[in-house]
Design an enzyme around this catalytic site. Structure first.
Site, mmCIF file in Angstrom:
data_model
loop_
_atom_site.group_PDB
_atom_site.id
_atom_site.type_symbol
_atom_site.label_atom_id
_atom_site.label_comp_id
_atom_site.label_asym_id
_atom_site.label_seq_id
_atom_site.Cartn_x
_atom_site.Cartn_y
_atom_site.Cartn_z
ATOM 1 N N HIS A 182 0.869 -1.176 0.000
ATOM 2 C CA HIS A 182 0.000 0.000 0.000
ATOM 3 C C HIS A 182 0.903 1.222 0.000
ATOM 4 O O HIS A 182 1.967 1.226 0.625
ATOM 5 C CB HIS A 182 -0.899 0.013 1.240
ATOM 6 C CG HIS A 182 -1.651 1.290 1.424
ATOM 7 N ND1 HIS A 182 -2.787 1.603 0.707
ATOM 8 C CD2 HIS A 182 -1.407 2.363 2.246
ATOM 9 C CE1 HIS A 182 -3.224 2.786 1.075
ATOM 10 N NE2 HIS A 182 -2.400 3.269 2.005
ATOM 11 N N CYS A 219 -4.468 1.850 -4.854
ATOM 12 C CA CYS A 219 -3.835 2.996 -4.201
ATOM 13 C C CYS A 219 -2.555 3.424 -4.905
ATOM 14 O O CYS A 219 -2.235 4.628 -4.969
ATOM 15 C CB CYS A 219 -3.536 2.661 -2.735
ATOM 16 S SG CYS A 219 -2.474 1.204 -2.540
#
Length: 247
Positions: A41, A115
């Site tokens: 992430h 993301c």
């Protein structure tokens, strides 16, 4: 001008300790061991103490912020300074508002719109280098595999359609040929028995797959040919018109 920092986390929000441990091992082997990539992430920090990223939600924008390096859903790994932006804080806020509208939460996709894709877009608008390739390499590889698989399926479907169409054309052509062979008007051969037999057998082979040896037509033609041969053998030999001379 402001420094742009990329914050990277190991994705450990599966809800399963075993799965989270496996992801950590994957990242350790493929990123730390061979530098290929992993399951990460990412979030971007610019102006202030917050980082900005993107995630799934059923309603509203998927763009969100939290204190830099402190996202409680993941395990913090490292940060990378990507460069400095010439954008003012006013311009940065404008960019974030635009992205909030353009990136609704329901459009999130693990392979094609995650993301890391958002951070790439944000960095591009800030005028700094995009994320290092290893951060999102697994998603890119998965997305490429899905695209190849989709294209292959479409091509196979097209090929199947073309084969079926070609088979139908060939079938109609062959049936037409056998009809012409089987028709007495189409043959100039005085011995019409053999052409009729060949045409009927070939047409029968195409339509039903049956062999000619069991057809009554074949038996009749065979008997006729035998009778013709027997009749020819009973005829007397022709006599020479002139006497034969020795020497």
């Amino acid at each position: 001008m402001a420094e742009v920092v990329l914050h990277i986390y190991d994705v450990t929000n599966s809800g399963s300790e075993k799965t989270n441990s496996t992801i950590m091992q994957i990242n350790k082997i493929f990123k730390d061991g061979i530098g290929l990539g992993g399951i990460f992430h990412s979030a971007v920090q610019v102006y202030g103490e917050d980082e900005w990223s993107f995630g799934f939600c059923e309603q509203g924008s998927g763009v969100f912020s939290c204190p830099s390096g402190k996202n409680p859903m993941y395990t913090y790994r490292e940060c990378i300074v990507l460069g400095t932006t010439d954008c003012s804080i006013f311009k940065v806020n404008q960019i974030l508002r635009e992205l909030s509208r353009e990136w609704p939460g329901f459009t999130y996709d693990l392979l094609s719109k995650n993301c890391n894709h958002f951070c790439d877009e944000l960095c591009e608008r800030l005028g700094v280098p995009k994320l290092p390739g290893w951060v999102n390499r697994f998603a890119h590889a998965g997305d490429a595999a899905m695209e190849v698989a989709g294209n292959t399926a479409v091509r196979l479907k097209q090929a199947k359609t073309e084969i079926v169409s070609a088979s139908k054309v060939a079938y109609r052509f062959l049936v037409g040929v056998t009809n012409n062979i089987a028709s007495p008007e189409a043959s100039g051969n005085s011995n019409r028995g053999a052409p009729r037999f060949q045409g009927a057998w070939f047409k029968n082979l195409i339509t039903t797959g049956a062999k000619p040896s069991s057809s009554s037509e074949y038996d009749g033609e065979e008997n006729a040919l035998r009778q013709q041969q027997q009749t020819a053998s009973d005829l007397p030999l022709p006599q020479p018109s002139q006497p034969l001379h020795n020497g």
